[in-house]
Every structure is written in structure tokens, then in C-alpha cells.
Design a protein around this motif. Structure first.
Motif, PDB file in Angstrom:
ATOM      1  N   CYS A  27       0.902  -1.292   0.157  1.00  0.00           N
ATOM      2  CA  CYS A  27       0.206  -0.048   0.063  1.00  0.00           C
ATOM      3  C   CYS A  27       0.658   1.319  -0.133  1.00  0.00           C
ATOM      4  O   CYS A  27       0.293   2.268  -0.121  1.00  0.00           O
ATOM      5  CB  CYS A  27      -1.102   0.022   1.212  1.00  0.00           C
ATOM      6  N   GLY A  28       2.081   1.175   0.326  1.00  0.00           N
ATOM      7  CA  GLY A  28       3.095   2.152   0.174  1.00  0.00           C
ATOM      8  C   GLY A  28       3.077   3.017   1.563  1.00  0.00           C
ATOM      9  O   GLY A  28       3.496   4.298   1.467  1.00  0.00           O
ATOM     10  N   LYS A  29       2.356   2.731   2.667  1.00  0.00           N
ATOM     11  CA  LYS A  29       2.339   3.598   3.640  1.00  0.00           C
ATOM     12  C   LYS A  29       3.730   3.653   4.262  1.00  0.00           C
ATOM     13  O   LYS A  29       4.468   2.905   4.289  1.00  0.00           O
ATOM     14  CB  LYS A  29       1.684   2.865   4.686  1.00  0.00           C
ATOM     15  N   PRO A  30       3.853   4.960   4.925  1.00  0.00           N
ATOM     16  CA  PRO A  30       5.410   5.143   5.306  1.00  0.00           C
ATOM     17  C   PRO A  30       5.973   4.594   6.633  1.00  0.00           C
ATOM     18  O   PRO A  30       6.950   4.922   7.245  1.00  0.00           O
ATOM     19  CB  PRO A  30       5.459   6.574   5.461  1.00  0.00           C
ATOM     20  N   PHE A  31       4.769   3.965   7.255  1.00  0.00           N
ATOM     21  CA  PHE A  31       5.220   3.121   8.460  1.00  0.00           C
ATOM     22  C   PHE A  31       5.099   1.627   8.072  1.00  0.00           C
ATOM     23  O   PHE A  31       4.236   0.985   7.713  1.00  0.00           O
ATOM     24  CB  PHE A  31       4.086   3.539   9.586  1.00  0.00           C
ATOM     25  N   ASN A  81       5.159   1.833  -3.993  1.00  0.00           N
ATOM     26  CA  ASN A  81       5.582   3.163  -4.269  1.00  0.00           C
ATOM     27  C   ASN A  81       6.518   3.206  -5.560  1.00  0.00           C
ATOM     28  O   ASN A  81       7.058   4.344  -5.758  1.00  0.00           O
ATOM     29  CB  ASN A  81       6.305   3.460  -3.173  1.00  0.00           C
ATOM     30  N   ARG A  82       6.878   2.311  -5.876  1.00  0.00           N
ATOM     31  CA  ARG A  82       7.869   2.046  -7.004  1.00  0.00           C
ATOM     32  C   ARG A  82       7.108   2.042  -8.286  1.00  0.00           C
ATOM     33  O   ARG A  82       7.734   2.393  -9.780  1.00  0.00           O
ATOM     34  CB  ARG A  82       8.684   0.620  -7.407  1.00  0.00           C
ATOM     35  N   ARG A  83       5.745   2.173  -8.636  1.00  0.00           N
ATOM     36  CA  ARG A  83       4.908   1.925  -9.711  1.00  0.00           C
ATOM     37  C   ARG A  83       4.761   3.849 -10.055  1.00  0.00           C
ATOM     38  O   ARG A  83       4.134   3.971 -11.255  1.00  0.00           O
ATOM     39  CB  ARG A  83       3.811   1.533  -9.375  1.00  0.00           C
ATOM     40  N   ASN A  84       5.038   4.735  -9.055  1.00  0.00           N
ATOM     41  CA  ASN A  84       4.664   6.028  -9.323  1.00  0.00           C
ATOM     42  C   ASN A  84       5.985   6.729  -8.962  1.00  0.00           C
ATOM     43  O   ASN A  84       6.758   6.329  -8.014  1.00  0.00           O
ATOM     44  CB  ASN A  84       3.596   6.727  -8.387  1.00  0.00           C
ATOM     45  N   PRO A  85       6.222   8.073  -9.385  1.00  0.00           N
ATOM     46  CA  PRO A  85       7.390   8.876  -8.995  1.00  0.00           C
ATOM     47  C   PRO A  85       7.201   9.396  -7.614  1.00  0.00           C
ATOM     48  O   PRO A  85       8.311   9.865  -6.998  1.00  0.00           O
ATOM     49  CB  PRO A  85       7.364   9.985 -10.113  1.00  0.00           C
ATOM     50  N   THR A 160       3.204  13.684   0.249  1.00  0.00           N
ATOM     51  CA  THR A 160       3.621  12.833  -0.689  1.00  0.00           C
ATOM     52  C   THR A 160       5.309  13.056  -0.787  1.00  0.00           C
ATOM     53  O   THR A 160       5.747  14.194  -0.494  1.00  0.00           O
ATOM     54  CB  THR A 160       3.168  12.781  -1.914  1.00  0.00           C
ATOM     55  N   TYR A 161       5.894  11.854  -0.986  1.00  0.00           N
ATOM     56  CA  TYR A 161       7.484  12.232  -1.360  1.00  0.00           C
ATOM     57  C   TYR A 161       8.079  11.593  -2.529  1.00  0.00           C
ATOM     58  O   TYR A 161       7.536  10.480  -2.859  1.00  0.00           O
ATOM     59  CB  TYR A 161       8.345  12.195  -0.059  1.00  0.00           C
ATOM     60  N   ASP A 162       9.159  12.116  -3.052  1.00  0.00           N
ATOM     61  CA  ASP A 162       9.656  11.441  -4.398  1.00  0.00           C
ATOM     62  C   ASP A 162      10.238  10.262  -3.790  1.00  0.00           C
ATOM     63  O   ASP A 162      10.925   9.979  -2.799  1.00  0.00           O
ATOM     64  CB  ASP A 162      10.969  12.501  -4.650  1.00  0.00           C
ATOM     65  N   THR A 163       9.806   9.022  -4.864  1.00  0.00           N
ATOM     66  CA  THR A 163      10.487   7.786  -4.219  1.00  0.00           C
ATOM     67  C   THR A 163      11.869   7.368  -4.966  1.00  0.00           C
ATOM     68  O   THR A 163      12.423   6.291  -4.719  1.00  0.00           O
ATOM     69  CB  THR A 163       9.417   6.647  -4.760  1.00  0.00           C
ATOM     70  N   GLU A 164      12.244   8.498  -5.628  1.00  0.00           N
ATOM     71  CA  GLU A 164      13.843   8.248  -6.215  1.00  0.00           C
ATOM     72  C   GLU A 164      14.841   8.747  -5.333  1.00  0.00           C
ATOM     73  O   GLU A 164      15.945   8.745  -5.537  1.00  0.00           O
ATOM     74  CB  GLU A 164      13.900   8.903  -7.317  1.00  0.00           C
ATOM     75  N   LEU A 165      14.282   9.296  -4.426  1.00  0.00           N
ATOM     76  CA  LEU A 165      15.135   9.941  -3.451  1.00  0.00           C
ATOM     77  C   LEU A 165      16.382   8.978  -2.700  1.00  0.00           C
ATOM     78  O   LEU A 165      16.021   7.485  -2.670  1.00  0.00           O
ATOM     79  CB  LEU A 165      14.582  10.307  -2.159  1.00  0.00           C
ATOM     80  N   TRP A 166      17.492   9.505  -2.188  1.00  0.00           N
ATOM     81  CA  TRP A 166      18.462   8.465  -1.763  1.00  0.00           C
ATOM     82  C   TRP A 166      17.837   7.692  -0.585  1.00  0.00           C
ATOM     83  O   TRP A 166      18.125   6.520  -0.334  1.00  0.00           O
ATOM     84  CB  TRP A 166      19.712   9.141  -1.241  1.00  0.00           C
TER      85      TRP A 166
END
Ligand SMILES: [Zn+2]
Length: 270
Positions: A27-31, A81-85, A160-166
Motif C-alpha cells: 500500500c506504500g504507507k510510510p510506516f 511506491n515504485r509504480r509512481n514517481p 507525498t515524497y519523491d520515491t527516487e530519493l536516496w
């Protein structure tokens, strides 16, 4: 004899976070928890390919056999989260009719109504703004990296945040973005119902870039420093406004509590 279970190293945890896009693979949740797809009791080791991120709800489903290992494996191969930027939207629980916004030792304390208040604006563009709707406090903010590209946004409480971050971690109420080892790009502490502290970060708009540190806001063009200012219940729409010479006309003195014009930085009115 009790079994010794080593902690997962921080480098391995980061690798798993990066691969999964900093959120639950379903689900992409950040926790989330770091889950061993093949149970640790079977494999007795931490292998990066056998680790994935599951939010508490999806972790419980796996534990209760409502999600099979195979289903976890499939989600792990194609994380949400990898299916979207950008990451899965997370709704922050802001509420009420007053707000305290802290940015690099500067404070904006204000009662809020249906019309926007803008604690921080660059070249006329509000980069932190707040209003209320039916008793809910709606907070918006847009943060950049050191080059001025947007990496994180809050739109009326939806984060929301960028999923390409380090690296991105969200531990308790603190979100930290890193662009390398020991290089913190952003650090935000959320304290609903009414407070947010931006301890580190960058804001940018049309040629202006400011860096936030725990002690100050640094305007990068001329290295001007803004610190220790408290704006409390002022009759202005805007709190701290920073403009360069070309944009100064966009911010009339009567609209902002604190107005800085760069090169050289002059505090024009407060
Ligand atoms: Zn989940």
C-alpha cells in the motif's frame, strides 16, 4: 539454548527501503516493519533479497496467513511506491483553528480561518500555507532539494515524497530525507493537531533558494540569514516573505509581517 538474532544492519535496512520506495510494498504507507519473506525462524539469517517492507496491517495479514508468502513475493517484486514517481499519499491529522509553524528558529503562531495564511513565501509564492475548512486545519508546503527540485509536498494535509530519493525514514512523528550518508536534505517534525517544525530543508521559487537549518533560514544567493523571528497573530496574510529585486513589486509592504529583499538583504518592514 536461546537463539541469537542479530539486528538487521542499517546499510541493509536502507537498501530494502530504497528497493521498496520507502513504503509498504502493498500500500506504500510510510510506516512499516522489515519483514523476512521466508520466516527468520526458517532461514536464520538476514538476506537483503529476503527482506521487504510491510505496514502493520499487511504484516498482520501475512502473519495470520491472509496473505501468502507468494503474494508478498509478488508485491516485493513490484512495490506500490515504485509504480509512481511519488509515494502513496499519507493524510496528516491536522485539526482546529490555530497553528504554529516553526522554520529554522523562526516561528509563525496564528489563528487561522477559511482564507489562506502564508507563513513563508519566496518571490511571492507561498511555500507554506494554511487555511481551515469545517474545523479542519489544512496545511500545505513544498520542499526542494539543494538544487531547487521539489522532493516533498504536503497538499492540504496530504503528504507525498519523491520515491527516487536516496533515503527517507519516518520514525515516530519525524520525517527525514537524506541525499547521502550524513547528508540530511530535510527533517520535519509533525505535531498534530496544530504544529509543524521544519528543522532542515530547502525551499525554492523562481531563482530564490533558501536553506533551513535548526538555527536559521539562509537565503543562498547573498547568504542572508533570518533567525529568531516570531510572528504572532498579525493582521497580515503573509509571515516571512523573501524576494529578490526583480520580484519585490509582487509583495506590497502591507501584506507581509516580515519582508526581506535580497542583494543586499534589507528587512523592510515588520
Ligand atoms: Zn500496507
Amino acid at each position: 539454548m536461546p537463539e541469537f538474532r542479530e539486528a538487521i544492519s542499517s546499510a541493509m535496512q536502507r537498501e530494502v527501503r530504497q528497493r521498496c520506495g520507502f513504503g509498504c510494498v502493498f500500500c506504500g504507507k510510510p510506516f512499516y516493519d522489515y519483514d523476512h519473506i521466508e520466516e527468520w525462524s526458517e532461514v536464520k539469517e538476514h538476506e537483503v533479497d529476503n527482506l521487504t517492507l510491510l505496514c502493520p496491517e499487511h504484516h498482520r495479514e501475512k502473519t495470520n496467513r491472509l496473505r501468502s508468502k507468494e503474494q508478498v513475493r509478488i508485491a516485493n517484486a513490484n512495490p506500490f511506491n515504485r509504480r509512481n514517481p511519488s509515494s502513496s499519499p499519507y493524510l496528516l491529522a491536522y485539526d482546529g483553528s490555530s497553528c504554529t509553524v516553526s522554520v529554522g528558529s523562526n516561528k509563525f503562531v496564528q489563528s487561522i480561518g477559511p482564507a489562506y495564511k502564508e507563513p513563508l513565501a519566496l518571490n511571492g509564492e507561498p511555500l507554506v500555507k494554511i487555511r481551515t475548512e469545517e474545523g479542519h486545519l489544512l496545511l500545505s508546503a513544498k520542499l526542494s532539494d539543494s538544487s531547487g527540485s521539489t522532493i516533498l509536498s504536503i497538499e492540504e494535509n496530504v503528504l507525498t515524497y519523491d520515491t527516487e530519493l536516496w533515503d527517507v525514514t519516518f520514525v515516530a512523528n519525524t520525517l527525514v530525507v537524506r541525499e547521502g550518508r550524513r547528508k540530511v536534505t530535510a527533517k520535519i517534525v509533525f505535531e498534530p493537531p496544530s504544529a509543524i517544525t521544519i528543522e532542515r530543508g530547502y525551499f525554492s521559487h523562481e531563482g530564490l533558494l533558501v536553506q533551513v537549518t535548526p538555527r536559521e533560514i539562509i537565503e543562498k544567493k547573498c547568504n542572508n540569514i533570518i533567525s529568531g523571528i516570531t510572528v504572532s497573530d498579525v493582521p497580515f496574510v503573509r509571515g516571512i516573505c523573501i524576494t529578490d529585486a526583480e520580484h519585490r513589486g509582487m509583495v506590497p509592504p502591507s501584506t507581509a509581517a516580515i519582508r526581506f529583499i535580497t542583494a543586499p538583504c534589507v528587512e523592510v518592514s515588520r
